[in-house]
Write an enzyme that holds these catalytic residues in place. Sequence first.
Site, PDB file in Angstrom:
ATOM      1  N   ASN A  73       0.811  -1.214   0.000  1.00 51.69           N
ATOM      2  CA  ASN A  73       0.000   0.000   0.000  1.00 51.69           C
ATOM      3  C   ASN A  73       0.848   1.270   0.000  1.00 51.69           C
ATOM      4  O   ASN A  73       0.327   2.365   0.165  1.00 51.69           O
ATOM      5  CB  ASN A  73      -0.919  -0.010   1.232  1.00 51.69           C
ATOM      6  CG  ASN A  73      -1.912   1.133   1.248  1.00 51.69           C
ATOM      7  OD1 ASN A  73      -2.553   1.408   0.244  1.00 51.69           O
ATOM      8  ND2 ASN A  73      -2.015   1.801   2.373  1.00 51.69           N
ATOM      9  N   SER A 126      -5.859   1.359  -7.811  1.00 52.29           N
ATOM     10  CA  SER A 126      -6.728   2.536  -7.820  1.00 52.29           C
ATOM     11  C   SER A 126      -7.676   2.467  -8.998  1.00 52.29           C
ATOM     12  O   SER A 126      -7.328   1.917 -10.054  1.00 52.29           O
ATOM     13  CB  SER A 126      -5.888   3.815  -7.928  1.00 52.29           C
ATOM     14  OG  SER A 126      -6.702   4.942  -8.188  1.00 52.29           O
ATOM     15  N   TYR A 139       0.964   8.179 -13.016  1.00 55.19           N
ATOM     16  CA  TYR A 139       0.318   7.399 -11.956  1.00 55.19           C
ATOM     17  C   TYR A 139      -0.461   6.224 -12.545  1.00 55.19           C
ATOM     18  O   TYR A 139      -0.339   5.080 -12.088  1.00 55.19           O
ATOM     19  CB  TYR A 139      -0.604   8.315 -11.163  1.00 55.19           C
ATOM     20  CG  TYR A 139      -1.357   7.656 -10.033  1.00 55.19           C
ATOM     21  CD1 TYR A 139      -0.745   7.436  -8.805  1.00 55.19           C
ATOM     22  CD2 TYR A 139      -2.685   7.269 -10.185  1.00 55.19           C
ATOM     23  CE1 TYR A 139      -1.438   6.842  -7.752  1.00 55.19           C
ATOM     24  CE2 TYR A 139      -3.389   6.677  -9.144  1.00 55.19           C
ATOM     25  CZ  TYR A 139      -2.759   6.468  -7.939  1.00 55.19           C
ATOM     26  OH  TYR A 139      -3.448   5.870  -6.904  1.00 55.19           O
ATOM     27  N   ALA A 140      -1.255   6.504 -13.576  1.00 55.32           N
ATOM     28  CA  ALA A 140      -2.079   5.451 -14.179  1.00 55.32           C
ATOM     29  C   ALA A 140      -1.217   4.367 -14.813  1.00 55.32           C
ATOM     30  O   ALA A 140      -1.519   3.173 -14.705  1.00 55.32           O
ATOM     31  CB  ALA A 140      -3.022   6.053 -15.220  1.00 55.32           C
ATOM     32  N   ALA A 142       1.836   3.434 -13.924  1.00 56.00           N
ATOM     33  CA  ALA A 142       2.464   2.630 -12.874  1.00 56.00           C
ATOM     34  C   ALA A 142       1.448   1.723 -12.193  1.00 56.00           C
ATOM     35  O   ALA A 142       1.767   0.575 -11.834  1.00 56.00           O
ATOM     36  CB  ALA A 142       3.128   3.545 -11.849  1.00 56.00           C
ATOM     37  N   LYS A 143       0.237   2.209 -12.002  1.00 60.99           N
ATOM     38  CA  LYS A 143      -0.795   1.379 -11.386  1.00 60.99           C
ATOM     39  C   LYS A 143      -1.150   0.198 -12.284  1.00 60.99           C
ATOM     40  O   LYS A 143      -1.399  -0.919 -11.813  1.00 60.99           O
ATOM     41  CB  LYS A 143      -2.039   2.206 -11.074  1.00 60.99           C
ATOM     42  CG  LYS A 143      -1.922   3.047  -9.810  1.00 60.99           C
ATOM     43  CD  LYS A 143      -1.709   2.170  -8.579  1.00 60.99           C
ATOM     44  CE  LYS A 143      -1.728   2.939  -7.278  1.00 60.99           C
ATOM     45  NZ  LYS A 143      -1.452   2.078  -6.108  1.00 60.99           N
TER      46      LYS A 143
END
Length: 233
Positions: A73, A126, A139-140, A142-143
């Site tokens: 997390n 996420s 961010y997207a 890597a997620k």
Amino acid sequence: GAEIARRLARDGFAVAVNGRPGDDAMAAVARAIQGDGGIAQGFAADVTAEDQVNSLVTAITSTFGPIDVLVLNATGPQPEAPVTEVGWADHAAQLDFFVKSPVLLGRAVLPGMQARRYGRIVNIDSEVAHRPPPGRSAYAAAKNAQIGLTLSWARELGPFGITVNTVAPGFVPVERHADVPVEVMQAYLASVPAGRMGTPRDIAHAVSFLASDGAGFVTGQRIVVDGGRSLGP
């Protein structure tokens, strides 16, 4: 993260709460769990640094014994910028948290899980991974890499009795979202069929299930906890 730790403690786990060195919240969460009669201790380490990860796992196992459940997390700053202004360093910074830290922790924890033929690994990704707004490309990306890691690990580790899943929270208002404009919150709420905003407890419920013995036949799954927002439009 704090609510997940508290929930797992209520489920009967001895909980190792991780935060960066100097993180007062880490110690506060551990104290709160202890105050409720649970077993917990804070363990400071930067989980994007290999030497610290190895020391972290050694300290936890020395205190609590083998690690049966690993909740991934960790996160850092999540800057927003147009794609034309996002450089490789920005992508690498996100990958450090969502791919590098799981890999480092996995390498330290998995041999023990494989030897015992039991383990539960839960990633926190996420809704942004599959519903990226403008300005969140690093961010997207890597997620989505984290989701790919989850699927590949689930396939490879299943024969060892290790499940690997991910929980994808929708927007959950917490203190750090206090500056979000009211109109943005109202627009988001209007897109949620459940008719309410999510809470940290909603996310912790999903993690609790995936960490349980009862979830032994669930692996390679992505549980989206967003009140139905992903249904569209």
